[in-house]
Motif scaffolding. Sequence first.
Motif, PDB file in Angstrom:
ATOM      1  N   GLY A 114     -12.537  10.360  -8.692  1.00  0.00           N
ATOM      2  CA  GLY A 114     -11.664  10.129  -9.529  1.00  0.00           C
ATOM      3  C   GLY A 114     -10.168  10.649  -9.358  1.00  0.00           C
ATOM      4  N   GLN A 115      -9.938  10.887  -7.785  1.00  0.00           N
ATOM      5  CA  GLN A 115      -8.504  11.346  -7.438  1.00  0.00           C
ATOM      6  C   GLN A 115      -7.852  10.259  -7.423  1.00  0.00           C
ATOM      7  OE1 GLN A 115      -9.487  14.597  -3.954  1.00  0.00           O
ATOM      8  NE2 GLN A 115      -9.973  12.388  -3.298  1.00  0.00           N
ATOM      9  N   CYS A 116      -6.244  10.746  -7.326  1.00  0.00           N
ATOM     10  CA  CYS A 116      -5.382   9.727  -7.252  1.00  0.00           C
ATOM     11  C   CYS A 116      -5.266   9.414  -5.842  1.00  0.00           C
ATOM     12  CB  CYS A 116      -3.973  10.372  -7.510  1.00  0.00           C
ATOM     13  SG  CYS A 116      -3.358  11.734  -6.328  1.00  0.00           S
ATOM     14  N   VAL A 117      -4.691   8.272  -5.419  1.00  0.00           N
ATOM     15  CA  VAL A 117      -4.670   7.605  -4.025  1.00  0.00           C
ATOM     16  C   VAL A 117      -3.235   7.585  -3.582  1.00  0.00           C
ATOM     17  CG1 VAL A 117      -5.206   5.465  -2.937  1.00  0.00           C
ATOM     18  CG2 VAL A 117      -6.440   6.339  -4.849  1.00  0.00           C
ATOM     19  N   TRP A 118      -2.896   8.034  -2.327  1.00  0.00           N
ATOM     20  CA  TRP A 118      -1.551   7.685  -1.753  1.00  0.00           C
ATOM     21  C   TRP A 118      -1.562   6.278  -1.351  1.00  0.00           C
ATOM     22  CZ3 TRP A 118       2.212  11.396  -1.228  1.00  0.00           C
ATOM     23  CH2 TRP A 118       1.842  12.648  -1.144  1.00  0.00           C
ATOM     24  N   LEU A 119      -0.274   5.660  -1.678  1.00  0.00           N
ATOM     25  CA  LEU A 119       0.043   4.238  -1.199  1.00  0.00           C
ATOM     26  C   LEU A 119       0.822   4.544   0.095  1.00  0.00           C
ATOM     27  CD1 LEU A 119       0.650   2.499  -4.461  1.00  0.00           C
ATOM     28  CD2 LEU A 119      -1.428   2.572  -3.214  1.00  0.00           C
ATOM     29  N   LEU A 120       0.578   3.687   1.072  1.00  0.00           N
ATOM     30  CA  LEU A 120       1.258   3.903   2.369  1.00  0.00           C
ATOM     31  C   LEU A 120       1.688   2.040   2.699  1.00  0.00           C
ATOM     32  CD1 LEU A 120       0.825   5.294   5.927  1.00  0.00           C
ATOM     33  CD2 LEU A 120       1.477   2.954   5.756  1.00  0.00           C
ATOM     34  N   GLY A 121       2.983   2.000   2.404  1.00  0.00           N
ATOM     35  CA  GLY A 121       3.345   0.347   2.644  1.00  0.00           C
ATOM     36  C   GLY A 121       4.413   0.385   3.612  1.00  0.00           C
ATOM     37  N   HIS A 122       3.963  -0.674   4.619  1.00  0.00           N
ATOM     38  CA  HIS A 122       4.724  -0.821   5.940  1.00  0.00           C
ATOM     39  C   HIS A 122       5.494  -2.013   5.574  1.00  0.00           C
ATOM     40  CE1 HIS A 122       5.242  -2.760   9.936  1.00  0.00           C
ATOM     41  NE2 HIS A 122       5.787  -1.574  10.232  1.00  0.00           N
ATOM     42  N   SER A 123       6.810  -1.991   5.830  1.00  0.00           N
ATOM     43  CA  SER A 123       7.779  -3.210   5.857  1.00  0.00           C
ATOM     44  C   SER A 123       7.629  -3.675   4.500  1.00  0.00           C
ATOM     45  CB  SER A 123       7.317  -4.396   6.963  1.00  0.00           C
ATOM     46  OG  SER A 123       8.324  -5.165   7.081  1.00  0.00           O
ATOM     47  N   GLU A 124       7.419  -4.949   4.325  1.00  0.00           N
ATOM     48  CA  GLU A 124       7.212  -5.661   2.908  1.00  0.00           C
ATOM     49  C   GLU A 124       6.181  -4.890   1.965  1.00  0.00           C
ATOM     50  OE1 GLU A 124       7.227 -10.063   2.282  1.00  0.00           O
ATOM     51  OE2 GLU A 124       5.240  -9.573   1.797  1.00  0.00           O
ATOM     52  N   GLY A 125       5.000  -4.504   2.735  1.00  0.00           N
ATOM     53  CA  GLY A 125       4.078  -3.616   1.944  1.00  0.00           C
ATOM     54  C   GLY A 125       4.720  -2.465   1.293  1.00  0.00           C
ATOM     55  N   GLY A 126       5.906  -1.912   1.832  1.00  0.00           N
ATOM     56  CA  GLY A 126       6.827  -0.788   1.142  1.00  0.00           C
ATOM     57  C   GLY A 126       7.228  -1.224  -0.215  1.00  0.00           C
ATOM     58  N   LEU A 127       7.717  -2.489  -0.085  1.00  0.00           N
ATOM     59  CA  LEU A 127       8.179  -3.031  -1.661  1.00  0.00           C
ATOM     60  C   LEU A 127       7.090  -3.184  -2.628  1.00  0.00           C
ATOM     61  CD1 LEU A 127      10.630  -3.929  -3.064  1.00  0.00           C
ATOM     62  CD2 LEU A 127      10.323  -6.447  -2.109  1.00  0.00           C
ATOM     63  N   MET A 128       5.914  -3.605  -2.182  1.00  0.00           N
ATOM     64  CA  MET A 128       4.598  -3.942  -3.013  1.00  0.00           C
ATOM     65  C   MET A 128       4.250  -2.549  -3.520  1.00  0.00           C
ATOM     66  SD  MET A 128       4.898  -7.023  -2.874  1.00  0.00           S
ATOM     67  CE  MET A 128       5.952  -8.044  -1.857  1.00  0.00           C
ATOM     68  N   THR A 129       4.419  -1.672  -2.814  1.00  0.00           N
ATOM     69  CA  THR A 129       3.823   0.033  -3.139  1.00  0.00           C
ATOM     70  C   THR A 129       4.910   0.383  -4.107  1.00  0.00           C
ATOM     71  OG1 THR A 129       4.620   0.948  -1.223  1.00  0.00           O
ATOM     72  CG2 THR A 129       2.377   0.115  -1.181  1.00  0.00           C
ATOM     73  N   MET A 130       6.146   0.202  -3.822  1.00  0.00           N
ATOM     74  CA  MET A 130       6.983   0.752  -4.744  1.00  0.00           C
ATOM     75  C   MET A 130       6.896   0.031  -6.087  1.00  0.00           C
ATOM     76  SD  MET A 130      10.655   1.244  -2.650  1.00  0.00           S
ATOM     77  CE  MET A 130      10.797   0.179  -1.261  1.00  0.00           C
ATOM     78  N   ALA A 131       6.724  -1.417  -6.230  1.00  0.00           N
ATOM     79  CA  ALA A 131       6.574  -1.982  -7.366  1.00  0.00           C
ATOM     80  C   ALA A 131       5.373  -1.420  -8.088  1.00  0.00           C
ATOM     81  CB  ALA A 131       6.364  -3.304  -7.075  1.00  0.00           C
ATOM     82  N   ALA A 132       4.211  -1.057  -7.493  1.00  0.00           N
ATOM     83  CA  ALA A 132       2.958  -0.791  -7.905  1.00  0.00           C
ATOM     84  C   ALA A 132       3.281   0.568  -8.653  1.00  0.00           C
ATOM     85  CB  ALA A 132       1.906  -0.512  -7.108  1.00  0.00           C
ATOM     86  N   ALA A 133       3.725   1.587  -7.855  1.00  0.00           N
ATOM     87  CA  ALA A 133       4.177   2.834  -8.362  1.00  0.00           C
ATOM     88  C   ALA A 133       5.060   2.842  -9.795  1.00  0.00           C
ATOM     89  CB  ALA A 133       4.701   3.753  -7.398  1.00  0.00           C
ATOM     90  N   ALA A 134       6.042   2.036  -9.706  1.00  0.00           N
ATOM     91  CA  ALA A 134       6.830   1.719 -10.847  1.00  0.00           C
ATOM     92  C   ALA A 134       6.128   1.291 -12.041  1.00  0.00           C
ATOM     93  CB  ALA A 134       8.057   0.853 -10.503  1.00  0.00           C
TER      94      ALA A 134
END
Length: 305
Positions: A114-134
């Motif tokens: 049940g832990q939280c997960v770290w999101l590592l986004g590379h390049s365009e993946g960074g934008l996707m992880t930013m959108a998910a966290a937002a």
Amino acid sequence: MSAQEAITTTHAGLQGDLAGTLEGTLAQGTPAVLIVPGSGPTDRDGNSPLGIAAQSYKLLAEALAQRGIASVRIDKRGMFGSAAAVPDPNDVTVDDYVADIESWADRISQASGGQCVWLLGHSEGGLMTMAAAAKDPSRYCGLLLVASVARNLGDVLRAQLAANPANAPLLPEIDAIIAKLKAGDSVPAAGMHPALVPLFAPQVQGFLGSVFRQEPAEVIAAHDLPVLILNGSADLQTPAADARALANVRPDATLVILERANHVLKQVPDDTSAANLATYADPDLPLAPGVVDAIVEVVTGSDAS
């Protein structure tokens, strides 16, 4: 070597499984990182049929496992091991990728107590992880943004096209197309200058529009999760200026600029683009010094050196 094993997830919006590779062990007390790949046909290992064989994500996952951090690296919906998830990998939006990230995060969290997960986004993946966290920061431990763009991608695309003087006559049409897609409209290929059709093809317009509506400066500021902003000084695709711009929006973030590291996280021997691009096809070249340390330090909350 750390243990690798196949791992899958799915959700109501898909027709089949999303596939990935788990490196290390998912367990309570062991940090876990979801590695979200960059643009186009980039696979879970960080390679692409478009000439990239650097193995960057695989090397990163193996290094993190050796430091006690588990990771899951993934194939995007409709591609490679995730080909059965959707019939058309081009028929996708940012919201779709966010739904996939949430599904992966739930799968990883359930397997690690049940832990939280770290999101590592590379390049365009960074934008996707930013959108998910937002959208829902409660799911995640924090963001690890690697070579992530700080500017609206519509502006980035226009600047890239404007850099070629031959495109000058097309810039008014380019501006109009970007504005229409950003507004959620479509643009018929029949009325488009032939040189622009490959770039703004009808099958990718939905995705482009959803990307153009994302403002990195807004989504990174939408939460107070821990953030690492990591960039190489020799990155030909995402200049270090982008990393500094993101850090200006989130001054509490950890900013790391690695000298001579490039977009695929390899160290380049000199300033020529030929030497830089040669590393894209070299799976045996290790990751640039400092990449793993920077990530480990933020994830574990301690000095990795």
